[in-house]
Structure formats: structure tokens, C-alpha cells
Design a protein around this motif. Structure first.
Motif, PDB file in Angstrom:
ATOM      1  N   UNK A 261       0.810  -1.227   0.000  1.00 51.14           N
ATOM      2  CA  UNK A 261       0.000   0.000   0.000  1.00 51.14           C
ATOM      3  C   UNK A 261       0.845   1.278   0.000  1.00 51.14           C
ATOM      4  N   UNK A 262       2.130   1.179  -0.307  1.00 54.45           N
ATOM      5  CA  UNK A 262       2.988   2.371  -0.255  1.00 54.45           C
ATOM      6  C   UNK A 262       2.542   3.414  -1.276  1.00 54.45           C
ATOM      7  N   UNK A 263       2.591   4.673  -0.839  1.00 51.91           N
ATOM      8  CA  UNK A 263       2.336   5.796  -1.748  1.00 51.91           C
ATOM      9  C   UNK A 263       3.636   6.081  -2.490  1.00 51.91           C
ATOM     10  N   UNK A 264       3.610   5.970  -3.805  1.00 49.46           N
ATOM     11  CA  UNK A 264       4.841   6.096  -4.589  1.00 49.46           C
ATOM     12  C   UNK A 264       5.207   7.554  -4.838  1.00 49.46           C
ATOM     13  N   UNK A 265       6.512   7.779  -4.931  1.00 49.25           N
ATOM     14  CA  UNK A 265       7.055   9.072  -5.306  1.00 49.25           C
ATOM     15  C   UNK A 265       7.321   9.034  -6.811  1.00 49.25           C
ATOM     16  N   UNK A 266       6.579   9.805  -7.575  1.00 54.47           N
ATOM     17  CA  UNK A 266       6.678   9.761  -9.035  1.00 54.47           C
ATOM     18  C   UNK A 266       8.092  10.042  -9.514  1.00 54.47           C
ATOM     19  N   UNK A 267       8.740  11.051  -8.933  1.00 52.86           N
ATOM     20  CA  UNK A 267      10.090  11.416  -9.362  1.00 52.86           C
ATOM     21  C   UNK A 267      11.076  10.290  -9.096  1.00 52.86           C
ATOM     22  N   UNK A 268      10.959   9.659  -7.942  1.00 50.65           N
ATOM     23  CA  UNK A 268      11.869   8.561  -7.586  1.00 50.65           C
ATOM     24  C   UNK A 268      11.706   7.385  -8.533  1.00 50.65           C
ATOM     25  N   UNK A 269      10.474   7.026  -8.837  1.00 50.15           N
ATOM     26  CA  UNK A 269      10.235   5.898  -9.729  1.00 50.15           C
ATOM     27  C   UNK A 269      10.700   6.204 -11.151  1.00 50.15           C
ATOM     28  N   UNK A 270      10.409   7.394 -11.634  1.00 44.61           N
ATOM     29  CA  UNK A 270      10.811   7.746 -12.997  1.00 44.61           C
ATOM     30  C   UNK A 270      12.333   7.763 -13.146  1.00 44.61           C
ATOM     31  N   UNK A 278       9.872  -1.677 -17.448  1.00 47.15           N
ATOM     32  CA  UNK A 278       9.544  -1.980 -16.063  1.00 47.15           C
ATOM     33  C   UNK A 278       8.256  -2.791 -16.014  1.00 47.15           C
ATOM     34  N   UNK A 279       8.281  -3.882 -15.255  1.00 46.41           N
ATOM     35  CA  UNK A 279       7.090  -4.700 -15.049  1.00 46.41           C
ATOM     36  C   UNK A 279       6.673  -4.585 -13.586  1.00 46.41           C
ATOM     37  N   UNK A 280       5.402  -4.296 -13.357  1.00 49.40           N
ATOM     38  CA  UNK A 280       4.876  -4.158 -12.000  1.00 49.40           C
ATOM     39  C   UNK A 280       3.599  -4.967 -11.866  1.00 49.40           C
ATOM     40  N   UNK A 281       3.066  -5.022 -10.667  1.00 46.03           N
ATOM     41  CA  UNK A 281       1.792  -5.698 -10.449  1.00 46.03           C
ATOM     42  C   UNK A 281       0.647  -4.781 -10.874  1.00 46.03           C
ATOM     43  N   UNK A 282      -0.519  -5.361 -11.081  1.00 43.94           N
ATOM     44  CA  UNK A 282      -1.688  -4.556 -11.423  1.00 43.94           C
ATOM     45  C   UNK A 282      -2.055  -3.633 -10.263  1.00 43.94           C
ATOM     46  N   UNK A 283      -1.815  -4.096  -9.053  1.00 46.65           N
ATOM     47  CA  UNK A 283      -2.095  -3.282  -7.874  1.00 46.65           C
ATOM     48  C   UNK A 283      -1.224  -2.032  -7.848  1.00 46.65           C
ATOM     49  N   UNK A 284       0.028  -2.154  -8.287  1.00 45.44           N
ATOM     50  CA  UNK A 284       0.907  -0.991  -8.374  1.00 45.44           C
ATOM     51  C   UNK A 284       0.502  -0.083  -9.524  1.00 45.44           C
ATOM     52  N   UNK A 285       0.041  -0.686 -10.611  1.00 43.09           N
ATOM     53  CA  UNK A 285      -0.272   0.091 -11.810  1.00 43.09           C
ATOM     54  C   UNK A 285      -1.376   1.111 -11.563  1.00 43.09           C
ATOM     55  N   UNK A 286      -2.362   0.761 -10.729  1.00 44.41           N
ATOM     56  CA  UNK A 286      -3.459   1.712 -10.507  1.00 44.41           C
ATOM     57  C   UNK A 286      -2.973   2.962  -9.772  1.00 44.41           C
ATOM     58  N   UNK A 287      -1.807   2.869  -9.115  1.00 46.78           N
ATOM     59  CA  UNK A 287      -1.244   4.032  -8.425  1.00 46.78           C
ATOM     60  C   UNK A 287      -0.269   4.802  -9.302  1.00 46.78           C
ATOM     61  N   UNK A 288       0.206   4.182 -10.378  1.00 42.37           N
ATOM     62  CA  UNK A 288       1.243   4.802 -11.207  1.00 42.37           C
ATOM     63  C   UNK A 288       0.729   5.348 -12.534  1.00 42.37           C
ATOM     64  N   UNK A 289      -0.538   5.132 -12.828  1.00 44.49           N
ATOM     65  CA  UNK A 289      -1.060   5.448 -14.160  1.00 44.49           C
ATOM     66  C   UNK A 289      -0.887   6.917 -14.545  1.00 44.49           C
ATOM     67  N   UNK A 290      -1.017   7.827 -13.589  1.00 49.18           N
ATOM     68  CA  UNK A 290      -0.982   9.254 -13.911  1.00 49.18           C
ATOM     69  C   UNK A 290       0.420   9.758 -14.244  1.00 49.18           C
ATOM     70  N   UNK A 291       1.450   9.013 -13.857  1.00 46.91           N
ATOM     71  CA  UNK A 291       2.813   9.497 -14.126  1.00 46.91           C
ATOM     72  C   UNK A 291       3.690   8.421 -14.772  1.00 46.91           C
ATOM     73  N   UNK A 292       3.102   7.372 -15.308  1.00 44.48           N
ATOM     74  CA  UNK A 292       3.868   6.264 -15.874  1.00 44.48           C
ATOM     75  C   UNK A 292       4.641   6.677 -17.111  1.00 44.48           C
TER      76      UNK A 292
END
Length: 326
Positions: A261-270, A278-292
Motif C-alpha cells: 500500500x505504499x504511496x509512490x514518489x513519481x520522481x523517484x520511480x521515474x 519496467x514490469x509491475x503488479x496490477x495493484x501498483x499500476x493503478x497508483x502509477x497510471x498518472x505518471x507512468x
């Protein structure tokens, strides 16, 4: 550290024994209070099926909920899903999800379930309020409670426990000595124990997770990817996801685990995941869609369970007396 303490008997910290004993006592007294009516619980006007576990961490409940929703829909029911909405802060409770709902509002798992299944989903710390909302506004005729096995303020008709088939019950001790939320004897009181991965015991139901083609996080388009890739997972047990990718033949350059349930930091991930796909889980994808980024992908999984169990579950549901509509 926790993994060593909880999932290896040699790592038991006996200094935590008094705290585990206190936890056991409080857990017992709390459940007894609900059973004796000292604490009030809500009985819904429609059947309630709880999908939960007795251990801390991810065991595969979300794929099980999705499988159950599909089964109920195909059988002619109109299911609704309730959840606490962990990790989200909705503008009000109970909160009914809609197409624009974010994970910051409802949490990652409810958003995933809503987007994947299309069935009504409501969140509330007091799950009874979410149940009432779904029944009154969405006219559902069966409720699936995502997690909440220990949420005794909501009465239930069927209980299903999902267990990690590899880690199982760890060292077998209650928190904080071990991963158990309730004693192992609790498993004898549920309709079925669903074994996710590993080898199911004779009294358990085997569940497997079948991976689907990779989907682009931004566009949802599917594709085949070869060569070195990175992988990340912010779920209860990330090694399960990484091992799945390895078994599929992916060459993993990075395997980065984040907290559930971690809140991701867009800058850190990018910055970290810009060189390779990069391959992630679907659960992660719903949190990353806006900055993927364009080369970020997720892998949906589908739970597979025996037809015999599906028929038994539907038969037990049909026996419940909730009016002629069921």
C-alpha cells in the motif's frame, strides 16, 4: 528482520511472548464480546461472503475476490464489494467508487477491483455502512467483503480464508511473535481454506494465479517483451511476483520491493526505472497510471480454482434464506 522472526522457527524472539499472550487474550475477549452480544454487530439484508486471512501480509485475497465476483455474476447474482479502503482517504464515508476515483481516495485494492470487475465497490472503516450503501443505491443481492475476517462488527454467512501456500502460517505464533492475527484453530470454523500456490493439503482448496499478457500502464495495450527488464512490487509478499516473472523467463535486472500500500514518489520511480522496460503488479499500476513512462508495464493475474469448489460455494449460497430474490 520480521521475515526471520515470523517465518523461521529458529528466529523466534521469546522476549515477545508476553505481548503475544496479551494479544491472544484481547483477541479472544473481543470475539467473545461479539458472540455474546456485548458488542453490537450488523446483519445485512443480503448474504455476506468474507474473503480474509489469519496472517499479516498479502496472501492473494484480491485475485480471490475478483474470481468470486465473476462466479457470482455468471450465476445470475448482482454482487457488490465492500472494503475498508486501506491507504485511502475518501471525502466522506461510506464512499461509492466511480470511474474517476483515485487510489488516494479509496485505496489501491478497491480501485483495482472496481476497474477490473466493473461491479459496485464501496469503502468505509465501518463496513456495515458500505454494505447499506450498496444495497440501497446499487441494489446488489450479495456482498463480498474484501478482507475483514476479524471485523466482527459485520455478520457474515460464508467465510473464506486465503493462505499463502509457501509461507503458510509461518512460525505458528500470534503477533508480535509471529504473523497470526488469530490462532490456527480459527481455520476450522470457516467454509474453506484456499491455498494460494504451493501444495494444498487434503482439507484445503487449491488456487493458482494464471498470468496474462503484459499491459501498458498508460494505454492498457498488450505486448510481448524480451531482453532485460526491471521489476517492482508494492504488495504484501513481493518475492512471489518476482519469482513468477522469473518462471516466465524474464531476465530481471532490478527487483525492487516496496511496502504494501505504499504511496509512490513519481520522481523517484521515474528516475530509477527509465533505462529498461519496467514490469509491475496490477495493484501498483493503478497508483502509477498518472505518471507512468511509456515503457512501464503491468501483469494481470487471474485466480483459478476447482469447479467442484465453485459449485459447492454456489450451493451453500443458494441455501441461505434471504427472500425470493435469491
Amino acid at each position: 528482520m520480521i521475515d526471520k522472526l515470523w517465518y523461521k522457527r529458529s528466529g523466534i524472539n521469546w522476549l515477545l511472548a508476553p505481548f503475544a499472550a496479551l494479544f491472544a487474550l484481547l483477541t479472544f475477549l473481543r470475539r467473545l464480546a461479539y458472540q455474546k452480544g456485548l458488542l453490537s454487530s450488523y446483519r445485512a439484508s443480503v448474504p455476506v461472503i468474507v474473503v480474509g486471512n489469519i496472517t499479516v501480509g498479502g496472501n492473494g485475497k484480491t485475485p480471490m475476490v475478483l474470481w468470486l465476483v465473476e462466479l457470482l455474476t455468471q450465476a445470475g447474482y448482482k454482487p457488490g464489494v465492500v472494503s475498508r479502503g486501506y491507504g485511502g482517504k475518501a471525502p466522506h464515508y461510506p464512499y461509492l467508487l466511480h470511474p474517476e476515483t483515485t487510489t488516494a481516495e479509496a485505496g489501491d485494492e478497491p480501485v483495482l477491483i472496481y476497474q477490473r470487475s466493473g461491479c459496485p465497490v464501496a469503502v468505509a472503516p465501518k463496513r456495515a455502512l458500505a454494505v447499506q450503501l450498496l444495497v440501497e443505491q446499487c441494489h446488489v443481492n450479495v456482498i463480498v467483503c474484501d478482507d475483514g475476517l476479524q471485523h466482527y462488527a459485520l455478520q457474515r454467512d460464508i467465510e473464506l480464508v486465503v493462505m499463502d501456500g509457501e509461507r503458510r502460517l509461518g512460525n505458528g505464533w500470534l503477533m508480535p511473535m509471529g504473523p497470526l492475527r488469530e490462532s490456527a484453530s480459527r481455520l476450522q470454523q470457516v467454509m474453506a481454506v484456499i491455498c494460494n500456490g504451493g501444495q494444498a493439503r487434503p482439507d484445503e482448496v487449491q488456487m493458482s494465479l494464471e498470468p496474462s499478457p503484459l499491459c501498458n500502464v498508460k494505454t492498457h495495450h498488450t505486448a510481448l517483451i524480451s531482453g532485460a527488464v526491471d521489476a517492482m512490487a508494492g504488495i504484501g509478499y513481493p518475492p512471489r511476483f518476482f519469482n513468477s516473472l522469473l518462471l516466465q523467463g524474464y531476465a530481471l535486472n532490478q527487483q525492487v520491493a516496496y511496502a504494501d500500500h505504499q504511496v509512490f514518489d513519481a520522481t523517484e520511480l521515474q528516475k530509477r526505472f527509465s533505462q529498461r522496460p519496467l514490469i509491475m503488479t496490477e495493484k501498483d499500476a493503478v497508483k502509477c497510471r498518472s505518471f507512468a513512462l511509456d515503457n512501464w508495464w503491468y501483469q494481470p493475474v487471474t485466480a483459478k480454482l476447482p469447479e467442484k469448489f465453485a459449485n459447492r460455494l454456489l450451493a451453500q449460497l443458494k441455501e441461505l434464506k434471504y427472500g425470493t430474490g435469491l
